[in-house]
Design a protein around this motif. Structure first.
Motif, PDB file in Angstrom:
ATOM      1  N   ILE A   1       0.840  -1.201   0.000  1.00 25.76           N
ATOM      2  CA  ILE A   1       0.000   0.000   0.000  1.00 25.76           C
ATOM      3  C   ILE A   1       0.877   1.255   0.000  1.00 25.76           C
ATOM      4  CG2 ILE A   1      -1.834   1.236   1.198  1.00 25.76           C
ATOM      5  CD1 ILE A   1      -2.699  -1.430   2.423  1.00 25.76           C
ATOM      6  N   THR A   2       1.970   1.204   0.750  1.00 27.10           N
ATOM      7  CA  THR A   2       2.891   2.341   0.780  1.00 27.10           C
ATOM      8  C   THR A   2       3.457   2.623  -0.604  1.00 27.10           C
ATOM      9  OG1 THR A   2       3.511   1.963   3.083  1.00 27.10           O
ATOM     10  CG2 THR A   2       5.067   3.199   1.740  1.00 27.10           C
ATOM     11  N   GLY A   3       3.879   1.563  -1.294  1.00 25.82           N
ATOM     12  CA  GLY A   3       4.385   1.748  -2.649  1.00 25.82           C
ATOM     13  C   GLY A   3       3.337   2.319  -3.581  1.00 25.82           C
ATOM     14  N   MET A   4       2.091   1.881  -3.404  1.00 32.01           N
ATOM     15  CA  MET A   4       0.995   2.378  -4.234  1.00 32.01           C
ATOM     16  C   MET A   4       0.791   3.872  -4.049  1.00 32.01           C
ATOM     17  SD  MET A   4      -3.055   1.543  -3.921  1.00 32.01           S
ATOM     18  CE  MET A   4      -3.087   2.444  -2.365  1.00 32.01           C
ATOM     19  N   VAL A   5       0.653   4.312  -2.779  1.00 35.17           N
ATOM     20  CA  VAL A   5       0.337   5.719  -2.561  1.00 35.17           C
ATOM     21  C   VAL A   5       1.539   6.609  -2.890  1.00 35.17           C
ATOM     22  CG1 VAL A   5      -1.458   5.230  -0.874  1.00 35.17           C
ATOM     23  CG2 VAL A   5       0.874   5.570  -0.090  1.00 35.17           C
ATOM     24  N   ASP A   6       2.764   6.109  -2.704  1.00 38.06           N
ATOM     25  CA  ASP A   6       3.925   6.905  -3.075  1.00 38.06           C
ATOM     26  C   ASP A   6       4.005   7.111  -4.581  1.00 38.06           C
ATOM     27  OD1 ASP A   6       4.853   7.423  -0.547  1.00 38.06           O
ATOM     28  OD2 ASP A   6       6.284   5.774  -0.512  1.00 38.06           O
ATOM     29  N   SER A   7       3.510   6.119  -5.336  1.00 38.30           N
ATOM     30  CA  SER A   7       3.562   6.242  -6.791  1.00 38.30           C
ATOM     31  C   SER A   7       2.609   7.305  -7.317  1.00 38.30           C
ATOM     32  CB  SER A   7       3.238   4.890  -7.444  1.00 38.30           C
ATOM     33  OG  SER A   7       1.869   4.574  -7.303  1.00 38.30           O
ATOM     34  N   LEU A   8       1.710   7.804  -6.465  1.00 36.13           N
ATOM     35  CA  LEU A   8       0.795   8.868  -6.876  1.00 36.13           C
ATOM     36  C   LEU A   8       1.516  10.207  -7.040  1.00 36.13           C
ATOM     37  CD1 LEU A   8      -2.276   8.021  -4.582  1.00 36.13           C
ATOM     38  CD2 LEU A   8      -1.942   7.429  -6.991  1.00 36.13           C
ATOM     39  N   GLY A   9       2.734  10.290  -6.506  1.00 34.85           N
ATOM     40  CA  GLY A   9       3.533  11.493  -6.713  1.00 34.85           C
ATOM     41  C   GLY A   9       3.270  12.608  -5.725  1.00 34.85           C
ATOM     42  N   ASP A  10       2.619  12.285  -4.600  1.00 35.17           N
ATOM     43  CA  ASP A  10       2.330  13.311  -3.600  1.00 35.17           C
ATOM     44  C   ASP A  10       3.218  13.107  -2.386  1.00 35.17           C
ATOM     45  OD1 ASP A  10       1.065  15.526  -2.491  1.00 35.17           O
ATOM     46  OD2 ASP A  10      -0.532  14.340  -1.579  1.00 35.17           O
ATOM     47  N   GLN A  11       4.502  12.843  -2.638  1.00 32.25           N
ATOM     48  CA  GLN A  11       5.438  12.644  -1.546  1.00 32.25           C
ATOM     49  C   GLN A  11       5.423  13.857  -0.635  1.00 32.25           C
ATOM     50  OE1 GLN A  11       6.165  11.738  -4.608  1.00 32.25           O
ATOM     51  NE2 GLN A  11       6.787   9.608  -4.492  1.00 32.25           N
ATOM     52  N   GLY A  12       5.367  13.597   0.648  1.00 33.82           N
ATOM     53  CA  GLY A  12       5.276  14.672   1.611  1.00 33.82           C
ATOM     54  C   GLY A  12       3.906  14.799   2.225  1.00 33.82           C
ATOM     55  N   HIS A  13       2.898  14.177   1.591  1.00 37.02           N
ATOM     56  CA  HIS A  13       1.545  14.287   2.125  1.00 37.02           C
ATOM     57  C   HIS A  13       0.832  12.946   2.094  1.00 37.02           C
ATOM     58  CE1 HIS A  13      -0.159  18.631   2.597  1.00 37.02           C
ATOM     59  NE2 HIS A  13       0.577  18.230   3.610  1.00 37.02           N
ATOM     60  N   THR A  14       0.306  12.536   0.936  1.00 38.17           N
ATOM     61  CA  THR A  14      -0.455  11.289   0.850  1.00 38.17           C
ATOM     62  C   THR A  14       0.403  10.125   1.327  1.00 38.17           C
ATOM     63  OG1 THR A  14      -1.867  12.050  -0.957  1.00 38.17           O
ATOM     64  CG2 THR A  14      -1.548   9.679  -0.738  1.00 38.17           C
ATOM     65  N   ARG A  15      -0.135   9.344   2.281  1.00 34.84           N
ATOM     66  CA  ARG A  15       0.655   8.252   2.826  1.00 34.84           C
ATOM     67  C   ARG A  15      -0.250   7.273   3.566  1.00 34.84           C
ATOM     68  NH1 ARG A  15       1.193  12.783   5.856  1.00 34.84           N
ATOM     69  NH2 ARG A  15       1.227  12.658   8.132  1.00 34.84           N
ATOM     70  N   PHE A  16       0.297   6.086   3.808  1.00 32.89           N
ATOM     71  CA  PHE A  16      -0.396   5.032   4.543  1.00 32.89           C
ATOM     72  C   PHE A  16       0.223   4.900   5.923  1.00 32.89           C
ATOM     73  CE2 PHE A  16      -0.293   0.502   5.824  1.00 32.89           C
ATOM     74  CZ  PHE A  16      -1.657   0.300   6.019  1.00 32.89           C
TER      75      PHE A  16
END
Length: 426
Positions: free
Chosen positions: A88-103
């Motif tokens: 799940i972490t890899g999925m949300v990081d791939s959204l490109g919102d590093q610094g905010h969107t996270r699990f």
């Protein structure tokens, strides 16, 4: 179920392991967790929510899963719970919102909730991961970290002997925090020093008053806001009222090293300086629809000249407030361009107690400027050397005006000079 109050935080994280791009599509609705759990429990998984073509291609993920579980050299490392969190972490990081969107795992979510209360047990420092490097953003005033001599910008190379390479911010936070009375050893690298060094810090109860202030000479109030937690708006109002009672004729608002926090508190803080109905920010959803958040009535510093200090560690809600002041031409921003955080988080509670912090909207300045990846540019740029620690209100109690004006905190010096000139002409 989604919590309705959106949050804004400065957080940068790296994936625990990179998964197939197909995982992004299938797990995006949150149902991928059900697929994984169903598989592990030998039950029929939740129906695939995507098209038949995508669902069929998702078999690649299961191939990778099965090979990792059955053939990885260290069987204990192939822990299903950890692998699910990593997926799940890899999925949300791939959204490109590093610094905010996270699990966040269930334990991380609990710690995250605690951090918003303004009180927790740990070393008392704002920490982050930037460009892959774990680091100290700033120690909290009076905290064990500050007493141990830890400084802003110190790179964290290891925690209790474990290298922090590829650590996420949530893993770093989990390892650094701990019960009162316990000790954590940090291996730090400081700019200007040739070799890393170790610091042992005894954890303690850390209470974080987000607002502190001091009345400088010439009746200029320095008000420092360290974060936007649940009481920041109230504390800001109380500090400004107290400063006015003591004769303050201008305000220097220090947002340096402020990593952000609750969005509603950003509106509360801005409301103390801006007339009711002033736009603080615009929120834009995925369809491009925009809504505005405006200030509330009752501000107590509407008429005081305002000077705002910002730097590269000012993020999230700090940028919202700075951008609102700049757009309204209320006060002057002095310092360095801010970090550039630009999404509004909505927290979603998942079935196992974990949390998905998802950027469901992005925020723009009242003028419609996108801040994500760009930051807020000051009206007057004043840079500090990396080894200069900004002066805080408590640092000024025993300093004369000449000592302050001759200090290395050039940003504060410039703001105080401008404020003094302003009140002298009134």
């Amino acid at each position: 179920m989604a919590e309705q109050s959106p949050f804004a935080f400065l957080r940068l994280r790296l994936p625990l392991w990179v998964v197939s791009a197909l995982l992004v599509i299938v797990l995006a609705g949150g149902l991928g967790v059900g697929l994984l759990v169903g598989f592990l429990a030998n039950r029929s998984p939740v129906a695939c929510p995507e098209s038949p073509e995508v669902c069929e291609e998702f078999a690649v993920f299961w191939e990778a899963w099965e090979l990792s579980r059955s053939r990885f050299v260290d069987p204990e490392a192939a822990n299903p719970e950890v692998m699910i969190a990593g997926a799940i972490t890899g999925m949300v990081d791939s959204l490109g919102d590093q610094g905010h969107t996270r699990f966040l795992t269930a334990s991380e979510a609990e710690a995250w909730d605690t951090s918003l209360s303004g009180s927790f047990e740990g070393i008392g420092a704002y920490i982050d991961v930037r460009d892959g490097q774990t680091m100290i953003v700033a120690p909290i005033e009076g905290s064990p970290a500050e007493q141990a001599g830890i400084l802003p910008g110190d790179a964290i190379l290891a925690v209790d002997g474990d290298p922090t390479t590829d650590w996420s911010i949530d893993l770093l936070r989990t390892r650094v925090r701990g019960p009162k009375g316990t000790t954590v050893t940090l291996l730090l690298q400081r700019g200007g020093l040739p070799e890393p060094f170790e610091v042992a810090v005894v954890r303690d109860q850390v209470v974080v008053p987000s607002v502190s202030w001091y009345l400088l000479p010439e009746d200029v109030a320095l008000v420092r806001l360290s974060s936007f937690d649940g009481n920041s708006g109230r504390q800001m109002r109380e500090a400004l009222l107290a400063a006015r009672e003591q004769g303050a004729r201008a305000v220097i608002l220090d947002l340096r090293n402020n990593p952000g926090g609750l969005l509603d508190q950003a509106v509360e803080v801005a409301s103390q300086f801006l007339p009711a109905g002033t736009v603080v920010l615009q929120e834009e959803d995925r369809q491009g629809r925009r809504t505005s958040r405006t200030t509330r009535s009752g501000g107590v510093a509407l008429d005081l000249p305002l000077f705002v200090l910002i730097n590269t560690n000012s993020a999230s809600s700090s940028e919202i407030v700075s951008g609102a002041f700049q757009s309204a031409e209320r006060g002057m921003l002095i310092g360095e361009t801010t970090f550039g955080t630009g999404t509004v988080l909505t927290p979603y509670r998942l079935s196992d107690g974990s949390r998905l912090l998802l950027g469901t909207q992005q925020w723009l300045t009242p003028d419609g400027a996108l801040i994500r990846g760009q930051g807020i540019t000051p009206d007057e740029e004043v840079r500090l050397p990396f080894d200069v620690i900004p002066l805080r209100p408590t640092d000024l109690e025993n300093l004369s005006l000449d000592e302050i004006m001759n200090s290395d905190d050039l940003q504060l010096v410039r703001a105080l000079k401008l404020a003094t000139e302003t009140v002298g002409t009134r």
